[in-house]
Design a protein around this motif. Structure first.
Motif, PDB file in Angstrom:
ATOM      1  N   TYR A   1       0.834  -1.201   0.000  1.00 12.20           N
ATOM      2  CA  TYR A   1       0.000   0.000   0.000  1.00 12.20           C
ATOM      3  C   TYR A   1       0.871   1.254   0.000  1.00 12.20           C
ATOM      4  O   TYR A   1       1.552   1.557   0.985  1.00 12.20           O
ATOM      5  N   LEU A   2       0.850   1.963  -1.110  1.00  8.48           N
ATOM      6  CA  LEU A   2       1.630   3.190  -1.252  1.00  8.48           C
ATOM      7  C   LEU A   2       0.824   4.347  -0.678  1.00  8.48           C
ATOM      8  O   LEU A   2      -0.218   4.729  -1.224  1.00  8.48           O
TER       9      LEU A   2
ATOM     10  N   ARG B   1      -4.938   8.111   5.351  1.00 14.00           N
ATOM     11  CA  ARG B   1      -4.380   8.597   4.091  1.00 14.00           C
ATOM     12  C   ARG B   1      -4.937   7.801   2.920  1.00 14.00           C
ATOM     13  O   ARG B   1      -5.269   6.618   3.050  1.00 14.00           O
ATOM     14  N   ARG B   2      -5.057   8.485   1.820  1.00 11.64           N
ATOM     15  CA  ARG B   2      -5.395   7.805   0.574  1.00 11.64           C
ATOM     16  C   ARG B   2      -4.167   7.003   0.158  1.00 11.64           C
ATOM     17  O   ARG B   2      -3.035   7.425   0.376  1.00 11.64           O
ATOM     18  N   ALA B   3      -4.397   5.822  -0.399  1.00  5.44           N
ATOM     19  CA  ALA B   3      -3.276   4.972  -0.763  1.00  5.44           C
ATOM     20  C   ALA B   3      -3.600   4.178  -2.019  1.00  5.44           C
ATOM     21  O   ALA B   3      -4.769   3.989  -2.373  1.00  5.44           O
TER      22      ALA B   3
ATOM     23  N   THR C   1      -3.301  -4.423  -6.979  1.00  3.50           N
ATOM     24  CA  THR C   1      -4.529  -4.308  -7.789  1.00  3.50           C
ATOM     25  C   THR C   1      -4.657  -2.969  -8.493  1.00  3.50           C
ATOM     26  O   THR C   1      -5.460  -2.833  -9.417  1.00  3.50           O
ATOM     27  N   GLY C   2      -3.901  -1.963  -8.042  1.00  2.00           N
ATOM     28  CA  GLY C   2      -4.026  -0.627  -8.599  1.00  2.00           C
ATOM     29  C   GLY C   2      -5.200   0.152  -8.023  1.00  2.00           C
ATOM     30  O   GLY C   2      -5.451   1.295  -8.419  1.00  2.00           O
ATOM     31  N   ARG C   3      -5.902  -0.434  -7.085  1.00  2.00           N
ATOM     32  CA  ARG C   3      -7.080   0.192  -6.501  1.00  2.00           C
ATOM     33  C   ARG C   3      -6.682   1.278  -5.506  1.00  2.00           C
ATOM     34  O   ARG C   3      -5.694   1.145  -4.792  1.00  2.00           O
ATOM     35  N   ILE C   4      -7.470   2.357  -5.469  1.00  2.00           N
ATOM     36  CA  ILE C   4      -7.265   3.397  -4.473  1.00  2.00           C
ATOM     37  C   ILE C   4      -8.064   3.025  -3.220  1.00  2.00           C
ATOM     38  O   ILE C   4      -9.256   2.743  -3.292  1.00  2.00           O
ATOM     39  N   VAL C   5      -7.390   3.031  -2.091  1.00  2.29           N
ATOM     40  CA  VAL C   5      -7.995   2.632  -0.820  1.00  2.29           C
ATOM     41  C   VAL C   5      -7.696   3.708   0.222  1.00  2.29           C
ATOM     42  O   VAL C   5      -7.005   4.687  -0.050  1.00  2.29           O
TER      43      VAL C   5
END
Length: 271
Positions: A11-12, A26-28, A33-37
């Motif tokens: 998770y970036l 924080r948004r990550a 998967t490339g999904r924003i979490v």
């Protein structure tokens, strides 16, 4: 600018979210998967069993499926900026902001909008209760408002694991200090009262809902069906004619009676 880094090996972490619930959020980007979490750094108590409690709550919350509930995706351990190991809760990332800051700059939300969000939150709580669970810590940070006006609920069970958070956690805790569906309903009433800024028309459906939900005695508290009916009434749009529109049927009856009276008087004079 916040330095980006990866936690849990995938998770970036990106920009910080406008939430101050159980820790910094924080948004990550999920690098697999490339999904924003959303990733929340949980402020853990010193209690040695806290992680086991947190893991149990995350597992239970992860099984919930409802459009009004923010889905739980993962719990990972990672090294924080201070060099220590922290717990990170990974959830869906709805485009939403906490109800606690929904009215910033514009005053409290309109009563109809508060009632509509209350119905959404109530539906989410009912889904939680149907699974034999409770939220256990509902407050204005846990109810998120989307741009299209929907309310979604997050942080289910976290208060049980790590304790209530926020500037005044006691303000949204029921007087009986219990962890029951009725306690969740009391907290919902307190959240709705907070969202109105304490200014709600006495006797209105929204006022009745808030009063009924926050009755000190759980036995006297209204149930979810009655609460939903009151909130549905409170959320209805005003008739386009305002008070005139609401009273139109009465006015038509009065006008009809007056017309009949006039006709009768004319007939009496002619005859």
């Amino acid at each position: 600018m916040i330095e980006s880094r990866i936690v849990g090996g995938r998770y970036l972490l990106l920009d910080e979210l406008d939430r101050r619930g159980f820790g910094r959020s924080r948004r990550a980007e999920d690098r697999i998967t490339g999904r924003i979490v959303a990733v929340t750094e949980i402020a853990m108590p010193a209690d040695g069993s806290a992680r086991e409690r947190l893991l149990a709550e995350v597992r239970a919350a992860g099984r919930l499926r409802h459009p009004g509930i923010v889905g739980v995706l993962d719990l990972v351990t990672g090294r924080a900026a201070d060099g220590r190991m922290h717990e990170y809760l990974v959830t869906e990332h709805p485009d939403a902001r906490p109800l606690s800051r929904a009215g910033d700059g514009d005053g409290p939300l309109p009563a109809r909008r508060v009632a509509a969000v209350g119905r959404d939150a109530l539906a989410a709580l009912r889904a939680v209760h149907a699974e034999g669970r409770t939220h256990g810590g509902l407050d204005p940070e846990c109810v998120l408002l989307t741009p299209d006006g929907r309310g979604v609920v997050t942080d289910i069970g976290l208060a049980r694991a790590v304790g209530r958070r926020g500037p005044d956690p006691a303000a949204f805790a029921p007087p009986e200090r219990a962890d029951t569906p009725a306690a969740d309903l009391w907290s919902l009433g307190a959240v709705l009262h907070h969202a109105t800024g304490g200014r709600v028309q006495p006797g209105s459906p929204l006022a009745q809902a808030i009063t009924g939900l926050t009755a000190p005695d759980p036995a006297e508290r209204i149930g979810p069906d009655d609460a939903d009916a009151l909130l549905e009434r409170a959320a209805r749009p005003r008739p386009s004619g305002g008070d005139l529109g609401r009273n139109r049927p009465i006015l038509l009856v009065v006008a009809g009676l007056l017309l009949l009276a006039v006709v009768a008087m004319v007939a009496w004079v002619v005859l």
